[in-house]
Design an enzyme around this catalytic site. Structure first.
Site, PDB file in Angstrom:
ATOM      1  CB  SER A  66     -17.721   2.369  10.109  1.00  0.00           C
ATOM      2  OG  SER A  66     -16.371   2.063   9.823  1.00  0.00           O
ATOM      3  CE  LYS A  67     -18.808  -5.472  13.519  1.00  0.00           C
ATOM      4  NZ  LYS A  67     -18.939  -5.685  14.894  1.00  0.00           N
ATOM      5  NE  ARG A  68     -14.276   1.612   6.971  1.00  0.00           N
ATOM      6  CZ  ARG A  68     -13.753   2.761   7.344  1.00  0.00           C
ATOM      7  NH1 ARG A  68     -12.474   2.852   7.601  1.00  0.00           N
ATOM      8  NH2 ARG A  68     -14.505   3.838   7.442  1.00  0.00           N
TER       9      ARG A  68
END
Ligand code: GLU
Length: 466
Positions: free
Chosen positions: A245-247
């Site tokens: 994910s973007k995280r």
């Protein structure tokens, strides 16, 4: 038979690390085998296709150095081809016209889910008589074309990465649409028609496409041709092994480029997601081509590690040809671009070991060469102890015209002052750079320039008296 592979992105957004790892492995495999790398844009999903994304794909691949030999083919320009094959399947009795409305299909789907059955098409239109078909067509009811799944559809695939995989197609899917009522092909159909016509020998793609493989095998069988070899690449997961994910940091190639990652660094890092070279991990694209082997790709998921990406990028910044490094750094330098090229080149080279990305370069040039230094209180004691070294060096520096022989000036100052080693160099370093560590002084001093060195040394002498 010579190797022909393809990268087939859908232009619905920016290329991210997952897509590009797929592109890279295809490219490496093609180059390694002196084969052909084809770029095909799968843009039949009109609502999710953006021209900017199409341009972005070409830009990203070019930036990474993943040049293609054929294409870009665009599926949206090949609609007649898919249609002609769908009609051929109709004529051969391998597919049929389906007049069910989307509402009807949705109702069936919901009912199946409610009753705990897998939602599959009932096969209703497969049984329409030719007269009924003509009647519905005459009424102007639109239809899609569905592929009829044979009763005994069972396949065994020898995936290059995952080994033997068995597919019992009847347990997986019902009759599926190959051509929508608006004339657009579905993914599973278009991909096979293209792979067949483009004589693709190896399909190398993400494991998320494994579930599409049985439908595609059916199409090959219907065409009467042997399917290509398949190689399904492991998924890229986040550090906690969940979906990436973007995280986890920047995932689009555009963002990585804008943040100052080098194409060499990105490509090297992505090559290690699923594959590992023997020995050294730092490789150029040519070395990767030389060593890459699809058979050695591991089937287990690979974890995306932004810290490792930064580390690898740094190794490439360190190894890059100096002129090339300057060229790469330019877009990140802002006003620094107004400095003389020679000065800039030397300044960059002197601080390159601290930069993980190109955007770190102006920060370090600013830190060491441009901003006023602020001598830390904690340096005072050492500066006091080093007063003699500083004074001696300062006096000699005043008389020195050619800073390229600064090493001789150091030697001379050591002789005169009788101070040597760290006790000599360290106070001078603190005074001239303002920091405990930094570039080599023999490199640093000519870049900073005589006047500014003198200024800094004088300031340090004042500071130790305060
Ligand atoms: N268009 C597909 C994607 O973007 C490619 C599928 C394939 O490689 O077969 O994932």
């Amino acid at each position: 038979m010579s190797v022909r592979v393809r990268f087939a992105p859908s232009p619905s957004g920016s290329l991210h690390v997952g897509n590009v790892r797929t592109a890279l492995f295809n490219w490496l495999f093609a180059r390694k085998n002196k084969g052909v790398f084809i770029l095909r844009i799968e843009d039949t999903d009109v609502e999710r296709t953006f021209y900017s994304a199409y341009q972005g794909i070409l830009e990203d691949l070019s930036w990474l150095g993943l040049n293609w030999d054929e294409g870009p083919y665009r599926q949206s320009e090949r609609l007649d081809i898919y249609k002609s094959y769908a009609i051929r399947f109709l004529e051969e009795g391998l597919a049929y016209k389906c007049f069910c409305s989307p509402e009807e299909l949705e109702r069936e789907r919901e009912k199946a889910i409610k009753e705990g059955r897998p939602p599959r098409y009932s096969g209703k239109c497969a049984n329409l008589s030719p007269e009924e078909v003509s009647r519905l067509e005459a009424k102007g009811i639109s239809y899609s074309i569905r592929f009829k799944i044979p009763k005994d559809a069972y396949f065994v695939v020898d995936d290059i990465i995952r080994g033997r995989i068995e597919f019992d197609v009847n347990a997986i899917t019902g009759d599926f649409i190959i051509l929508r009522s608006d004339g657009m092909p579905t993914y599973n159909f278009a991909v096979v028609i293209d792979d067949y016509l483009m004589k693709i020998t190896h399909v190398i793609r993400g494991e998320d496409h494994l579930s599409n493989t049985p439908r595609q095998l059916l199409i090959y069988k219907a065409l009467g041709v042997e399917p290509p070899r398949f190689a399904h690449l492991p998924m890229i997961v986040g550090s906690d092994r969940s979906k990436l994910s973007k995280r986890e940091g920047s995932l689009s190639i555009k963002e990585l480029r804008e943040q100052g990652f080098l194409p060499e660094g990105v490509v090297n890092y992505l090559a290690l997601l699923g594959w590992s070279p023997k020995g050294e991990e730092i490789k150029t694209l040519d070395e990767l081509v030389e060593e890459f082997s699809l058979e050695e790709v591991s089937p287990s998921p690979s974890a995306y590690d932004p810290a490792k990406l930064r580390w690898i990028n740094r190794q490439h910044i360190l190894r890059l040809d100096e002129e090339k490094l300057l060229e790469y750094a330019k877009p990140f330098l802002g006003d620094l671009n107004n400095y003389p090229k020679d000065w800039l080149l030397k300044a960059i080279v002197s601080i390159r070991e601290y930069a993980e990305t190109l955007s770190d370069i102006p920060r370090y040039i600013e830190k060491y060469y441009l901003s006023d230094i602020n001598l830390d209180k904690s340096y005072k004691e050492e500066l006091i102890l080093g007063k003699k070294a500083i004074e001696t060096f300062l006096n000699l520096l005043r008389e020195t015209e050619d800073l390229s022989v600064i090493d001789n000036v150091f030697k001379e100052a050591i002789k005169i002052s009788g101070v040597k080693g760290r006790r000599f160099y360290h106070p001078i370093r603190l005074a001239i750079t303002g920091y405990e560590s930094g570039p080599e002084l023999v490199e640093f001093i000519p870049i900073l320039g005589k006047d500014r060195c003198i200024e800094r040394l004088e300031r340090a002498l004042k500071f130790l008296e305060e």
